[in-house]
Scaffold this motif. Structure first.
Motif, short mmCIF file in Angstrom:
data_model
loop_
_atom_site.label_atom_id
_atom_site.label_comp_id
_atom_site.label_asym_id
_atom_site.label_seq_id
_atom_site.Cartn_x
_atom_site.Cartn_y
_atom_site.Cartn_z
N GLU A 9 -29.03 46.98 -4.55
CA GLU A 9 -29.07 47.13 -6.00
C GLU A 9 -28.01 48.15 -6.41
OE1 GLU A 9 -32.82 47.40 -8.93
OE2 GLU A 9 -32.71 49.02 -7.49
N LYS A 11 -26.31 50.20 -9.95
CA LYS A 11 -26.12 50.45 -11.38
C LYS A 11 -24.62 50.63 -11.59
CE LYS A 11 -27.15 53.76 -15.01
NZ LYS A 11 -27.76 55.06 -15.32
N LEU A 17 -27.39 46.69 -14.43
CA LEU A 17 -27.99 46.72 -13.11
C LEU A 17 -27.79 45.35 -12.45
CD1 LEU A 17 -29.78 48.81 -11.59
CD2 LEU A 17 -31.71 47.41 -12.28
N ARG A 29 -28.16 35.55 -3.81
CA ARG A 29 -28.82 35.41 -5.11
C ARG A 29 -28.56 36.68 -5.91
NH1 ARG A 29 -32.62 31.89 -6.80
NH2 ARG A 29 -34.30 32.56 -8.16
N LEU A 30 -28.19 36.49 -7.17
CA LEU A 30 -27.91 37.63 -8.05
C LEU A 30 -28.96 37.69 -9.15
CD1 LEU A 30 -24.07 37.33 -8.71
CD2 LEU A 30 -25.21 39.11 -7.39
N THR A 31 -29.46 38.87 -9.40
CA THR A 31 -30.31 39.08 -10.58
C THR A 31 -29.87 40.37 -11.25
OG1 THR A 31 -31.99 40.21 -9.24
CG2 THR A 31 -32.33 37.88 -9.64
N GLY A 32 -30.30 40.54 -12.49
CA GLY A 32 -29.97 41.78 -13.18
C GLY A 32 -29.76 41.58 -14.66
N ASP A 33 -29.38 42.67 -15.32
CA ASP A 33 -29.24 42.63 -16.78
C ASP A 33 -27.77 42.55 -17.22
OD1 ASP A 33 -28.49 45.19 -16.18
OD2 ASP A 33 -29.92 46.18 -17.52
N PHE A 34 -26.95 42.04 -16.36
CA PHE A 34 -25.53 41.84 -16.67
C PHE A 34 -25.36 40.59 -17.53
CE2 PHE A 34 -26.70 39.86 -12.71
CZ PHE A 34 -26.18 38.59 -12.81
N LEU A 42 -23.36 30.95 -13.01
CA LEU A 42 -24.01 31.80 -12.00
C LEU A 42 -24.19 31.07 -10.68
CD1 LEU A 42 -25.35 34.55 -11.39
CD2 LEU A 42 -27.53 33.45 -11.93
N PHE B 51 -30.72 36.20 -16.35
CA PHE B 51 -30.41 36.43 -14.93
C PHE B 51 -31.42 37.36 -14.26
CE2 PHE B 51 -26.05 36.06 -16.94
CZ PHE B 51 -25.94 34.71 -16.66
N GLN B 52 -32.42 37.76 -15.00
CA GLN B 52 -33.37 38.72 -14.43
C GLN B 52 -34.50 38.04 -13.67
OE1 GLN B 52 -34.18 41.23 -18.07
NE2 GLN B 52 -33.54 42.84 -16.66
N SER B 53 -35.08 38.79 -12.78
CA SER B 53 -36.29 38.35 -12.08
C SER B 53 -37.49 38.81 -12.89
CB SER B 53 -36.33 38.96 -10.69
OG SER B 53 -37.66 39.00 -10.20
N ARG B 56 -39.77 41.17 -10.98
CA ARG B 56 -39.19 42.48 -10.74
C ARG B 56 -39.23 43.35 -12.00
NH1 ARG B 56 -34.92 44.53 -7.33
NH2 ARG B 56 -34.53 42.47 -6.44
N GLU B 57 -39.03 42.71 -13.15
CA GLU B 57 -38.86 43.46 -14.40
C GLU B 57 -40.14 43.69 -15.19
OE1 GLU B 57 -36.01 44.79 -15.10
OE2 GLU B 57 -34.88 43.78 -13.53
N GLY B 78 -31.13 42.74 -20.65
CA GLY B 78 -32.31 43.27 -20.00
C GLY B 78 -33.62 42.85 -20.63
N SER B 174 -35.98 49.80 -13.48
CA SER B 174 -35.57 50.13 -12.12
C SER B 174 -35.39 51.62 -11.94
CB SER B 174 -34.25 49.42 -11.83
OG SER B 174 -33.61 50.01 -10.74
N LYS B 177 -31.77 52.26 -12.20
CA LYS B 177 -31.25 52.27 -13.57
C LYS B 177 -31.55 53.60 -14.25
CE LYS B 177 -30.22 49.76 -17.53
NZ LYS B 177 -29.40 48.61 -17.79
N ARG B 244 -36.36 32.95 -11.48
CA ARG B 244 -35.61 33.91 -10.66
C ARG B 244 -36.50 35.06 -10.24
NH1 ARG B 244 -30.62 32.31 -10.63
NH2 ARG B 244 -29.88 34.05 -9.42
#
Lengths: 92, 244
Positions: A9, A11, A17, A29-34, A42, B51-53, B56-57, B78, B174, B177, B244
């Motif tokens: 992970e 930041k 993230l 596999r990509l995850t995050g708030d980008f 993707l 794109f978030q899990s 996880r979130e 987010g 996170s 984060k 995801r």
């Protein structure tokens, strides 16, 4: 996270993230708030990352940058160098 | 070009996201003018970026226990807690050519309306790239944008008041984060800086988004509403939410 999955992970500057994971099957596999434009890019990016060994940071970042340019995708909140560093970490 | 302001609605999460998408489709095929809407959420909802899990979130069990919907957006960014009383959400949906190809620049332009609205309320805010508006370094508004089919869709929230205990019981920010910040110290809301009532905030938003535009207030067309109901099924789909 399932058995055998490695993940990292990061930041990135600007506060986004990004999480990267790689399973036993080698799929990244990509995850995050980008942000990624178009969002449908993707899956292709994940496939491309799965094909890289990630050993050479600079070469990996350059390859990702070239791939992004050729694919016409725009990454916001994550840079090729971030993905390269994450890839090296999950492939350790 | 005449813009359309949709009437303010309070809807459940899946329908709110479906309405945005239905309007974007209509704008894309020239069946609707560029559109702005302001809305709230009932029941409360957590939306996550595309794109978030979810697992996880979001504390899924807490959401179920408190009756809070979980909805995956079509935009990145987010996780957001949408408190029916604590925020207003906006969407701006327009042909992409009106904003050009520079996505970061268009974030700044659209977020400028939020900054202008806050200025009307006596709150000095600034844009923090990529997608936030901050007051003295604390986030008061976040936005997310997608461009599909030649249409720009940007939606975002303006925090009116902050129920941090509930928010942080639902979201799982996170540790990475928040490594350098106290989780309770990263956000702020209109109520921290102004006595403005909700209706005054809405009026300021309407003025800032619309004062430079020719516009008319009109509802979704029957076709858009029918399409929104269809699309809501996807946003309700457990597989979509937890993909995801």
């Amino acid at each position: 996270m399932g058995p055998g999955v490695r993940e990292a992970e990061r930041k990135v500057p600007g506060g986004k993230l990004v999480q990267m994971s790689i399973g036993d099957d080698g799929a990244v596999r990509l995850t995050g708030d980008f942000f990624l434009h178009p969002e449908e890019a993707l899956a292709g990016l994940e496939s491309f990352l799965s094909s890289l060994n990630g050993k050479d940071h600079a070469a990996t970042a350059a390859a990702i940058e070239t791939y992004a340019e050729r694919s016409g995708m725009m990454m916001i909140g994550v840079r090729p160098v971030d993905l390269a560093e994450l890839l090296a970490e999950v492939r350790k | 070009m005449k813009w359309r302001l949709l009437p303010m609605v309070q809807e459940r999460g899946a329908m709110n996201m479906a309405m945005d998408e239905a309007v974007a489709e209509a704008v894309g095929r020239g069946a609707a003018p560029p559109t702005i809407r302001f809305y709230t959420w009932s029941p409360a909802a957590v939306t996550i970026g595309c794109f978030q899990s979810a697992e996880r979130e979001v504390d899924v069990e807490a959401c179920v226990r408190l009756g809070v919907d979980i909805v995956r957006r079509r935009t990145g960014g987010g996780a957001v807690y949408h408190d029916p009383e604590g925020e207003v959400t906006y969407s701006l949906i327009a042909p992409e050519h009106l904003y050009g190809n520079d996505i970061p620049s268009s974030y700044r332009e659209v977020c400028g309306h939020i900054i202008d609205a806050l200025h009307i309320l006596g709150i000095e805010a600034e844009f923090r790239p990529v997608n936030d508006v901050v007051v003295r370094g604390k986030k008061i508004s976040g936005s997310a944008q997608t461009r599909r089919g030649g249409v720009l869709l940007q939606h975002g929230t303006l925090l009116l008041s902050l129920d941090a205990p509930v928010m942080f019981s639902l979201l799982r920010p996170s540790r990475v984060k928040l490594s350098d910040r106290d989780p309770l110290d990263v956000l702020t809301s209109v109520s921290a800086w102004s006595d403005s009532r909700r209706e005054e905030v809405l009026e300021a938003l309407r003025e800032s988004f619309l004062s430079s535009r020719s516009w008319v207030e009109s509802p979704l067309t029957p076709e858009e509403m029918e399409r929104a109901r269809e699309l809501a099924a996807r946003y309700d789909d457990h597989e979509w939410t937890f993909e995801r």
